[in-house]
Design a protein around this motif. Structure first.
Motif: not given
Length: 224
Positions: A66-76, A136-141, A143-149
């Motif tokens: 639920s947290q991931i869904c909420g974060q994504l919606k808030m950014k979008l 980019n905002m969700m996973w690649f902002t 170096k600590h984001d999951n997409g980059i790490a």
């Protein structure tokens, strides 16, 4: 919780979030259990701690769906309003325009197509800049984001995560489809069927264009 438990849980939660995005961002109970077990085992392996899987600790992990869904919606949300041209107003003309725009965007997944200016012709499925921006905002902002790490999981960008992005965009559009803009909670229960529909659409698109490897190319570029 003591330091050892905190370190263990941080490892499990991060692994669980990765597994969600890669395999099942909107899991049913069976999928949730499989992802939890795999993440717990990974936590034991990385930390060399063998912690009991209690109901209280399980909740700390699974709530991240639920947290991931909420974060994504808030950014979008603000991006959808700006990119697609919705207009916050109580005037009848603005409300009608917003409703019509929402219907047009949802029809045939128009919101996922880049449109040529001046002629309004659909082209370039999944090339609309909003998709890359929110990825980019969700996973690649940073170096600590999951997409980059964890490039081994996000290169190329996973189809389920892309389907989740499409589902979240549709949720934001749904908020403008009524007489007044209203908040719609982006929940797994309400939007799992929509997510599955978008995931199936991606699979069909990949199959239809497999000779040219269109979708793999798009997902590879999303990572780059």
């Amino acid at each position: 919780y003591d330091n050892i438990t905190q370190e263990f849980m941080a490892t499990v939660i991060r692994e669980y979030c990765i597994q969600l995005c890669v395999w099942a961002p909107m899991p049913d109970h069976a999928q949730e259990t499989l992802l939890l077990n795999a993440s717990w085992a990974r936590g034991c392996q990385v930390t060399t701690v063998n912690l009991a899987c209690t109901p209280q600790l399980v909740k700390l992990v699974t709530i991240w769906g639920s947290q991931i869904c909420g974060q994504l919606k808030m950014k979008l949300w603000p991006l959808v309003e700006a990119v697609y041209g919705f207009y916050s107003s109580q005037s009848k003309s603005a409300i009608k325009k917003n409703c019509t725009l929402a219907e047009e965007l949802k029809e045939g997944m128009n919101f996922a197509f880049k449109v040529r200016l001046y002629c309004h012709i659909q082209c370039s499925f999944l090339k609309v800049l909003l998709i890359q921006k929110i990825v980019n905002m969700m996973w690649f902002t940073n170096k600590h984001d999951n997409g980059i790490a964890f490039p081994e999981h996000f290169k190329p960008f996973p189809h389920p995560a892309l389907a989740l992005v499409l589902t979240a965009i549709e949720c934001c559009i749904d908020e403008w489809a009524t007489s007044t803009q209203m908040d719609i909670t982006f929940t797994i229960q309400e939007y799992r069927n929509v997510f599955e529909s978008h995931l199936n659409c991606l699979r069909e698109f990949e199959d239809a264009t497999k000779e040219f490897r269109v979708l793999p190319g798009i997902c590879k570029k999303m990572y780059e």
